[in-house]
Design an enzyme around this catalytic site. Sequence first.
Site, PDB file in Angstrom:
ATOM      1  N   GLU A   1      -5.601  -8.319  -0.388  1.00 50.77           N
ATOM      2  CA  GLU A   1      -6.298  -7.977   0.860  1.00 50.77           C
ATOM      3  C   GLU A   1      -7.763  -7.752   0.515  1.00 50.77           C
ATOM      4  O   GLU A   1      -8.083  -6.829  -0.256  1.00 50.77           O
ATOM      5  CB  GLU A   1      -5.721  -6.721   1.512  1.00 50.77           C
ATOM      6  CG  GLU A   1      -4.380  -6.950   2.184  1.00 50.77           C
ATOM      7  CD  GLU A   1      -3.909  -5.769   3.036  1.00 50.77           C
ATOM      8  OE1 GLU A   1      -4.755  -5.087   3.649  1.00 50.77           O
ATOM      9  OE2 GLU A   1      -2.695  -5.532   3.057  1.00 50.77           O
TER      10      GLU A   1
ATOM     11  N   GLU B   1       0.819  -1.229   0.000  1.00 48.36           N
ATOM     12  CA  GLU B   1       0.000   0.000   0.000  1.00 48.36           C
ATOM     13  C   GLU B   1       0.850   1.275   0.000  1.00 48.36           C
ATOM     14  O   GLU B   1       0.640   2.174   0.828  1.00 48.36           O
ATOM     15  CB  GLU B   1      -0.964   0.002   1.197  1.00 48.36           C
ATOM     16  CG  GLU B   1      -2.003  -1.088   1.108  1.00 48.36           C
ATOM     17  CD  GLU B   1      -3.138  -0.979   2.118  1.00 48.36           C
ATOM     18  OE1 GLU B   1      -3.039  -0.186   3.059  1.00 48.36           O
ATOM     19  OE2 GLU B   1      -4.140  -1.722   1.945  1.00 48.36           O
TER      20      GLU B   1
END
Length: 512
Positions: A293, A174
């Site tokens: 995710e 991320e």
Amino acid sequence: MSETASITIDLGAVIAPVRRRLFGSFVEHLGRAVYTGIYEPGHATADEDGFRGDVLELTRELGVSTVRYPGGNFVSGYRWEDGIGPKETRPRRLDLAWHTLETNEIGLDEFMRWARKAEIEPMLAVNLGTRGIQEAVDLLEYANHHGGTALSELRRANGIEEPYGITMWCLGNEMDGPWQTGHKTAYEYGRLAAETGRALRQFDPALELVACGSSSSSMPTFADWERTVLTEAFEQVDMISLHAYYAEEDGDLASFLASAVDMDRFVTTIVQIADEVAAARTSEKQIMLSFDEWNVWYQKAAPSVPPSGTDWPQAPRLLEDHYSVADAVVVGGLLISLLRHSDRVAAASLAQLVNVIAPIMTEPDGVAWRQTTFHPFALTSRHAAGNVVLSAVDSPLVSTSRFGDQAAVDAVSTWDEDSDELTVFMVNRSTTDAVAVHIQAPGHKLSLLEAISLHDEDVYARNTSADQERVIPRINLSAATTSSGCGVELPPASWSVIRLRTATSGHLQPNG
Ligand code: AHR
């Protein structure tokens, strides 16, 4: 009164083989995922390595294929060397991502030992937040080189003779998120991912590398981020990551149950961008998607607020969401979406595995138990087999404030030609109405093997450590073979799987 829907399956129209890597999960050094999650020496079920036997058993039952490790936000400040060698000398560190204390009692070698016992493939993330190319290459050499170099000999000195041969590597986590330690712009990250990928592949061209996509499709840089990162790192990576978390907000159950609509759109958008980048360089390479995710996560609720100030606790209860029937229906629906897109989604990780937004919960020194979300995941992993085949769903609509009118019934089918088994995974997203579904596969006769549904009169019913089987999947007694297929009634807000035996029309085998 129930409404009606039909599902018409074309057994000859293959979308993709069922990819086992779609059934991955995730263990981050976060809260109690590792400590008192997978690892608790002294627990009644702990083995010689301190791994909880009850958690290992549930992990295998869940049907998990891969596990991403060690983060997540955690990895962006992690020094992998802290977690190897004698445990007594490992440093205690501040984990800036979750404002906690990391003892480093568990590191790569312990995780790999656990992975072998859990029968899963590891997916390793490298730190591209506070670190760079050299540390990633060092980690790779330690993990995957056979011997005769400083780092491979260090591994051998630590008692691991054979290299691990880890194939899947995430290039950071991320990196688009301003909360990420070492957050970067798309160009900065794209360049770093490209050069880290190039270096890792100088060691082994067969590694499968995942570049960070956006941390959610609602990020302001969404889409531009993917375009820039892929433009920079196209040749060096195989996959781009997608992350998405869903939650019921403001009592809007109808939109929440339809969360897979968002996942479908997210996947379609990223496929389009990846293909545009390929077309711009007249490349035939197809970048695949790693949805590494995904889950239901109540991010705004109290369990997700990290400690602050001078409080740096060790393995606190963090992100310990307790899942309801509605949450399980959404998880089942998201799996339907992932399977439907398995022509391009090559890997996925339910985030996470134990205690932290997880299907498996533990009590320190106590029981391990299954959340509601455990069940659709375990049953999908167990019964999806062969190829994903095209299913046309004709369904009544439900109205949602977030996605407009959407089909109440969503479905995906897999067909295993060797066993003649056709499996249909379905959700009924109506909050009020049952739907009577008729399933047919033209040219084939169908006979019923089993029908299972997850549903409860109370859509917010949950399991707890004291009442672990409050919500479990049950046989759906309404299912029956008909002259043209099979019929089943799906209760409102439910997830179901129906297993059928196929035979070319006129040659139906007895049930088996
Ligand atoms: O899974 C929990 C967190 O969600 C991860 O650490 C991070 O990557 C994401 O924002």
